[in-house]
Scaffold this motif. Structure first.
Motif, short mmCIF file in Angstrom:
data_model
loop_
_atom_site.label_atom_id
_atom_site.label_comp_id
_atom_site.label_asym_id
_atom_site.label_seq_id
_atom_site.Cartn_x
_atom_site.Cartn_y
_atom_site.Cartn_z
N LEU A 120 17.76 -22.27 71.72
CA LEU A 120 19.00 -21.57 71.33
C LEU A 120 20.20 -22.17 72.05
O LEU A 120 21.25 -22.41 71.44
CB LEU A 120 18.89 -20.08 71.65
CG LEU A 120 18.19 -19.16 70.66
CD1 LEU A 120 18.34 -17.71 71.10
CD2 LEU A 120 18.71 -19.34 69.24
N GLN A 121 20.08 -22.41 73.34
CA GLN A 121 21.19 -22.96 74.13
C GLN A 121 21.63 -24.32 73.61
O GLN A 121 22.80 -24.69 73.76
CB GLN A 121 20.78 -23.07 75.60
CG GLN A 121 20.61 -21.75 76.31
CD GLN A 121 20.03 -21.93 77.70
OE1 GLN A 121 19.21 -22.82 77.94
NE2 GLN A 121 20.44 -21.09 78.63
N ALA A 122 20.70 -25.06 73.02
CA ALA A 122 21.01 -26.43 72.57
C ALA A 122 21.72 -26.47 71.22
O ALA A 122 22.23 -27.52 70.83
CB ALA A 122 19.71 -27.24 72.50
N LEU A 123 21.77 -25.35 70.51
CA LEU A 123 22.33 -25.34 69.16
C LEU A 123 23.85 -25.26 69.17
O LEU A 123 24.46 -24.71 70.08
CB LEU A 123 21.79 -24.15 68.38
CG LEU A 123 20.28 -24.04 68.16
CD1 LEU A 123 19.95 -22.76 67.39
CD2 LEU A 123 19.73 -25.26 67.44
N ASP A 124 24.44 -25.81 68.11
CA ASP A 124 25.85 -25.55 67.82
C ASP A 124 25.99 -24.31 66.94
O ASP A 124 26.96 -23.56 67.07
CB ASP A 124 26.47 -26.75 67.10
CG ASP A 124 26.59 -27.97 68.00
OD1 ASP A 124 27.25 -27.86 69.04
OD2 ASP A 124 26.02 -29.02 67.64
N GLU A 125 25.01 -24.14 66.04
CA GLU A 125 25.14 -23.08 65.05
C GLU A 125 23.74 -22.59 64.66
O GLU A 125 22.80 -23.38 64.52
CB GLU A 125 25.86 -23.64 63.81
CG GLU A 125 26.32 -22.63 62.80
CD GLU A 125 27.25 -23.29 61.80
OE1 GLU A 125 28.47 -23.38 62.09
OE2 GLU A 125 26.77 -23.75 60.73
N LEU A 126 23.62 -21.27 64.49
CA LEU A 126 22.37 -20.67 64.04
C LEU A 126 22.59 -20.06 62.66
O LEU A 126 23.57 -19.36 62.44
CB LEU A 126 21.92 -19.58 65.02
CG LEU A 126 20.62 -18.84 64.66
CD1 LEU A 126 19.42 -19.76 64.81
CD2 LEU A 126 20.45 -17.58 65.51
#
Length: 351
Positions: free
Chosen positions: A259-265
């Motif tokens: 989750l921390q590595a994402l730009d967008e979910l």
């Protein structure tokens, strides 16, 4: 909150999915406030082909109930009657039910002087056949409105997911992405079981259109389930190659890191927990969240999207970030404890 309570949560599932994380976090805060708390789960089913089993997780938190309840929707011969006899003999103040099976068991055999609370985690659980309880918590504002129409006079409140403190932005996102083998820009994710209701096929098609604009974009699919083979074949058909990564079912620290590595979910559909926990977890990690107009997603996402490729792409391009206030875990737990307190010494249906 006054006198310490003996609280037993009933959760007729063997899997640590859906509302299981909410139950665990709520129970931990309730215990930290001086209450005696345990969680009874389905102890009969002990095989998991995709999801994580709940017993070990609740045991590691010292929350697993040891009263002998089977609490299974696939019971042994006589299992429900044995559960009712055991439950009726327990010395507890609060029975807090989370699924229909455990609600019926508790409705028929709750101990004397125990209050019965039911949390409704999805709209399908709310109907004219829902058993009575002293009070209810519900997952969405729409469910709360319907509850007040269907059960006027019954105490009911909205419950919000409780987010663990580990969900925070990364202090070194570039280093984290390197460790996870991610190189794309932007990095989009979906985190849910591979089932039709979650619309992963739509996610792949929308990402294909996005990749034509952003060739370096990556799409991370976290989860497993019955549609995994079909999704992999669709990714191949769309010729997405290394731009799509299937990272399997992830737990605890690794789930937080992804989750921390994402730009967008992207949350394109919900299952048996309409409180939109993943949206709040992602927001806590500094991730922008797009979601369809289901459950509590309307409350927590940065932008509500139409469930089609054009709607997802338009929202992605707008880059809207919305400010929302998420109640603290203490506020959520204290609100539910206050609900418990209001049912002590009274009942909506005792005879």
């Amino acid at each position: 909150m006054g006198t310490s309570l003996r609280i037993l949560h009933l959760f007729a599932s063997p899997f640590f999915s859906g509302p299981a994380e909410f139950i665990a976090q709520l129970a931990l805060v309730q215990r930290s406030l001086g209450n005696s708390v345990s969680v009874a789960i389905d102890r009969r089913r002990q095989l998991a082909y995709s999801e994580e089993l709940a017993a070990e997780r609740f045991r590691s938190l010292d929350l697993l109930d040891d009263s002998g309840l089977e609490l299974s929707t696939q019971p042994s011969f006589g299992g429900p009657w044995k559960d009712m006899a055991r439950l009726h003999s327990l010395d507890v103040d609060i029975l807090h039910c989370h699924f229909s099976h455990d609600h019926w068991i508790a409705r028929l055999a709750r101990p004397k002087c125990a209050s019965l609370i039911r949390s409704l985690h999805a709209p399908r659980s709310l109907g004219f056949g829902t058993p009575k309880a002293d009070a209810f918590t519900v997952a969405t504002p729409e469910m709360l409105k319907e509850m007040k129409l269907r059960r006027p006079g019954i105490r009911s409140i909205l419950h919000t997911p409780i987010v663990d403190e580990v969900f925070v932005p990364s202090s070194d996102i570039l280093g984290l992405r390197r460790r996870l083998g991610l190189w794309g820009e932007p990095i989009i994710g979906m985190v849910s079981t591979f089932q039709k209701s979650r619309r992963h096929m739509l996610g792949l098609k929308a990402f294909k259109a996005l990749s034509l604009e952003c060739p370096q974009a990556q799409f991370i699919l976290v989860g497993d389930g019955i549609l995994e083979k079909d999704l992999r074949l669709e990714a191949q058909r769309l010729k997405l190659g290394e731009n799509v990564l299937f990272r399997g079912y992830q737990t605890q620290e690794r789930f937080v890191e992804i989750l921390q590595a994402l730009d967008e979910l992207w949350i394109l559909g919900l299952g048996n927990d309409h409180a939109a926990r993943a949206a709040i977890q992602a927001r806590a990690c500094g991730v922008r969240v797009l979601g369809v107009a289901e459950g509590a997603l309307r409350t927590w996402v940065d932008e509500v999207v139409e469930p089609n490729e054009e709607g997802i792409l338009k929202a992605h391009r707008r880059k809207v970030r919305r400010q929302v206030v998420v109640p603290s875990k203490l506020e959520v737990a204290e609100g539910i404890l206050e609900l418990y307190a209001k049912t002590r010494g009274e009942s909506a249906f005792r005879t």
